[in-house]
Design an enzyme around this catalytic site. Structure first.
Site, PDB file in Angstrom:
ATOM      1  N   CYS A 136      37.329  23.841   8.817  1.00  0.00           N
ATOM      2  CA  CYS A 136      36.914  25.188   8.421  1.00  0.00           C
ATOM      3  C   CYS A 136      37.359  25.519   7.005  1.00  0.00           C
ATOM      4  O   CYS A 136      36.673  26.257   6.286  1.00  0.00           O
ATOM      5  CB  CYS A 136      37.473  26.208   9.402  1.00  0.00           C
ATOM      6  SG  CYS A 136      36.748  26.092  11.062  1.00  0.00           S
TER       7      CYS A 136
ATOM      8  N   GLU B 162      35.161  30.720  11.710  1.00  0.00           N
ATOM      9  CA  GLU B 162      34.829  30.769  10.281  1.00  0.00           C
ATOM     10  C   GLU B 162      33.392  30.344   9.968  1.00  0.00           C
ATOM     11  O   GLU B 162      32.686  31.064   9.237  1.00  0.00           O
ATOM     12  CB  GLU B 162      35.818  29.911   9.474  1.00  0.00           C
ATOM     13  CG  GLU B 162      37.265  30.410   9.547  1.00  0.00           C
ATOM     14  CD  GLU B 162      38.064  29.746  10.661  1.00  0.00           C
ATOM     15  OE1 GLU B 162      39.273  29.531  10.467  1.00  0.00           O
ATOM     16  OE2 GLU B 162      37.473  29.445  11.718  1.00  0.00           O
TER      17      GLU B 162
ATOM     18  N   ARG C   2      59.955  34.761  45.303  1.00  0.00           N
ATOM     19  CA  ARG C   2      60.753  33.573  44.966  1.00  0.00           C
ATOM     20  C   ARG C   2      60.260  32.928  43.675  1.00  0.00           C
ATOM     21  O   ARG C   2      61.058  32.524  42.832  1.00  0.00           O
ATOM     22  CB  ARG C   2      60.696  32.562  46.113  1.00  0.00           C
ATOM     23  CG  ARG C   2      61.505  31.301  45.822  1.00  0.00           C
ATOM     24  CD  ARG C   2      61.537  30.346  46.986  1.00  0.00           C
ATOM     25  NE  ARG C   2      62.245  29.125  46.633  1.00  0.00           N
ATOM     26  CZ  ARG C   2      62.419  28.102  47.463  1.00  0.00           C
ATOM     27  NH1 ARG C   2      61.933  28.161  48.694  1.00  0.00           N
ATOM     28  NH2 ARG C   2      63.063  27.023  47.068  1.00  0.00           N
TER      29      ARG C   2
ATOM     30  N   GLU D 114      51.121  35.604  39.917  1.00  0.00           N
ATOM     31  CA  GLU D 114      50.909  36.784  40.764  1.00  0.00           C
ATOM     32  C   GLU D 114      51.803  36.827  42.005  1.00  0.00           C
ATOM     33  O   GLU D 114      51.683  37.725  42.819  1.00  0.00           O
ATOM     34  CB  GLU D 114      49.443  36.874  41.176  1.00  0.00           C
ATOM     35  CG  GLU D 114      48.528  37.318  40.053  1.00  0.00           C
ATOM     36  CD  GLU D 114      47.290  38.045  40.554  1.00  0.00           C
ATOM     37  OE1 GLU D 114      47.398  38.848  41.488  1.00  0.00           O
ATOM     38  OE2 GLU D 114      46.224  37.796  39.983  1.00  0.00           O
TER      39      GLU D 114
ATOM     40  N   LEU E 244      41.997  34.727  44.484  1.00  0.00           N
ATOM     41  CA  LEU E 244      42.472  34.588  43.105  1.00  0.00           C
ATOM     42  C   LEU E 244      41.345  34.326  42.105  1.00  0.00           C
ATOM     43  O   LEU E 244      41.531  33.638  41.104  1.00  0.00           O
ATOM     44  CB  LEU E 244      43.526  33.471  42.997  1.00  0.00           C
ATOM     45  CG  LEU E 244      44.785  33.640  43.859  1.00  0.00           C
ATOM     46  CD1 LEU E 244      45.732  32.455  43.650  1.00  0.00           C
ATOM     47  CD2 LEU E 244      45.497  34.954  43.566  1.00  0.00           C
TER      48      LEU E 244
ATOM     49  N   HIS F  48      33.887  27.138  15.715  1.00  0.00           N
ATOM     50  CA  HIS F  48      35.005  27.991  15.338  1.00  0.00           C
ATOM     51  C   HIS F  48      34.485  29.290  14.722  1.00  0.00           C
ATOM     52  O   HIS F  48      33.293  29.428  14.423  1.00  0.00           O
ATOM     53  CB  HIS F  48      35.910  27.265  14.353  1.00  0.00           C
ATOM     54  CG  HIS F  48      36.666  26.120  14.978  1.00  0.00           C
ATOM     55  ND1 HIS F  48      37.556  25.346  14.276  1.00  0.00           N
ATOM     56  CD2 HIS F  48      36.660  25.624  16.241  1.00  0.00           C
ATOM     57  CE1 HIS F  48      38.066  24.418  15.070  1.00  0.00           C
ATOM     58  NE2 HIS F  48      37.531  24.565  16.268  1.00  0.00           N
TER      59      HIS F  48
ATOM     60  N   THR G 247      52.932  33.173  49.473  1.00  0.00           N
ATOM     61  CA  THR G 247      51.884  34.160  49.186  1.00  0.00           C
ATOM     62  C   THR G 247      50.515  33.627  49.586  1.00  0.00           C
ATOM     63  O   THR G 247      49.691  34.349  50.159  1.00  0.00           O
ATOM     64  CB  THR G 247      51.892  34.516  47.682  1.00  0.00           C
ATOM     65  OG1 THR G 247      53.133  35.135  47.350  1.00  0.00           O
ATOM     66  CG2 THR G 247      50.753  35.461  47.336  1.00  0.00           C
TER      67      THR G 247
ATOM     68  N   ASP H  47      48.953  35.863  52.494  1.00  0.00           N
ATOM     69  CA  ASP H  47      47.943  36.820  52.034  1.00  0.00           C
ATOM     70  C   ASP H  47      46.532  36.252  52.027  1.00  0.00           C
ATOM     71  O   ASP H  47      45.561  37.007  51.955  1.00  0.00           O
ATOM     72  CB  ASP H  47      48.285  37.308  50.618  1.00  0.00           C
ATOM     73  CG  ASP H  47      49.593  38.087  50.558  1.00  0.00           C
ATOM     74  OD1 ASP H  47      50.159  38.369  51.622  1.00  0.00           O
ATOM     75  OD2 ASP H  47      50.033  38.406  49.440  1.00  0.00           O
TER      76      ASP H  47
ATOM     77  N   ALA I 292      53.053  43.882  41.543  1.00  0.00           N
ATOM     78  CA  ALA I 292      52.693  45.199  42.067  1.00  0.00           C
ATOM     79  C   ALA I 292      53.814  45.617  43.005  1.00  0.00           C
ATOM     80  O   ALA I 292      54.070  44.957  44.015  1.00  0.00           O
ATOM     81  CB  ALA I 292      51.359  45.139  42.800  1.00  0.00           C
TER      82      ALA I 292
END
Length: 362
Positions: free
Chosen positions: A88, A56, A296, A292, A208, A54, A200, A204, A158
């Protein structure tokens, strides 16, 4: 400078430090911590990649003996429970820190005020709430998962100058410029998961992944909403599933390409809908989800009230006939969202919208 102004200045730096590891700390939040003595920063720490150690203990180790009598600035309440590492809050007490300034209390029921109590019981002065709004925004994913049981959902769109996401049957169309695309890759690197619909994915054929020098290792979990398991086995997603995880969210009755995709390393998860899927993701430690596409998926998430932020990129190209209309445009944003930021990136225009608390718009 007043004490408040000094506290805000150091907390702002702690928040900036926390942002350097967002999306890379697993189910743990990326927390920033500064140790300050006599106006000097003597120790810095940020949650390590993977979630441990962590912030701290790292900051205290760097400060060493100078931590005694110093002030610690922490973006999130120090933990109080024994997990894989000691609490911590106890480490802060043992270091001799005199004062702790905290931005946000931790909603995790294992902490939830107990860390602050340990500090107060040790006669350490505690100040809470400094730059709370900014820190909450920086840890939005973690806080959403802790309070709502699901990831923080950021919708990225976009949109062309005439309000379109693309053109039917045309595959990927470059709507925005290189500068915007670079920024989107940085967003991916800061996310735990990225999601698209099957339309998509098949139209496309996106990968990703994060394709920026030095950040290739930061590619998030890739999720496809695919009721019938129709993702093509020849797709880039399926072909790279053993390198970067792919999760296919399907209906319980789905058959399709399921068996072949599983053999290729794609994880298949049955779900009854978007809400149970998001809660399942939250249960496995996914704090931030970037969405992205497509139209729909965006419309369904907005209709169900599960979008927390929107990053809207508007390019200068015109799609024209056959365009796929965007549910959001530069001049038409959904109810319940406020404009947080607006700027020009290269030849594009970007707006960042943030969901308002329900009480602010009912």
């Amino acid at each position: 400078m007043s004490i408040t102004a000094i506290d805000e200045a150091f907390m702002r730096e702690a928040i900036a430090l926390s942002l350097t590891h967002v999306g890379r700390t697993g189910s743990n939040p990326s927390v920033g911590c500064l140790i300050v003595k006599d106006g000097r920063i003597v120790g810095r720490g940020v949650t390590a990649q993977g979630g441990r150690p962590h912030a701290e203990p790292q900051a205290l180790a760097e400060a060493g003996e100078e931590a005694r009598g110093a002030t610690a600035y922490v973006t999130l309440e120090p933990c109080s429970h024994h997990g894989k590492t000691p609490p911590c809050a106890n480490a802060i007490v043992a270091s001799g820190i005199a004062r702790v300034v905290v931005a946000v209390a931790d909603p995790d029921p294992r902490v939830s005020g107990q860390g602050l109590k340990i500090l107060a019981d040790a006669d350490i002065e505690v100040t809470i709430g400094i730059l709370q709004k900014e820190a909450r925004r920086a840890m939005g994913g973690y806080l959403t998962r802790q309070t709502k049981g699901r990831p923080q959902v950021t919708l990225k769109l976009a949109v062309s100058a005439d309000g379109m996401l693309g053109r039917l049957g045309a595959g990927q169309i470059a709507i925005t410029g290189a500068e915007s695309r670079t920024e989107v890759h940085r967003m991916r690197a800061a996310s735990d998961a990225i999601m698209v619909g099957i339309g998509t994915a098949n139209a496309d054929d996106p990968e990703l992944t994060v394709r920026l020098a030095g950040l290739e290792h930061a590619s998030p979990l890739r999720i496809v909403l695919d009721r019938r398991a129709e993702l093509s086995p020849t797709s880039r997603l399926a072909g790279t599933a053993r390198d970067v995880p792919v999760l296919l969210a399907v209906a319980p009755s789905a058959t399709g390409n399921r068996k072949l995709l599983e053999e290729m390393g794609v994880e298949i998860v049955e779900t009854a809908g978007l809400e149970p899927l998001l809660h399942a993701l939250g249960a496995r430690g996914v704090s931030s989800l970037m969405v992205e596409g497509g139209a729909r998926v965006a419309t369904d998430l907005l209709a169900q009230g599960m979008v927390d932020a929107i990053h809207l990129y508007t390019g200068d190209i015109v799609i024209g006939e056959g365009g796929i209309a965007s549910p959001i445009t530069r001049d038409h944003r959904p109810a319940g969202f406020a404009l947080l930021e607006e700027k020009t990136i290269g030849r594009d225009h970007r707006q960042v919208l943030e969901r308002l608390p329900v009480s602010a718009w009912l």
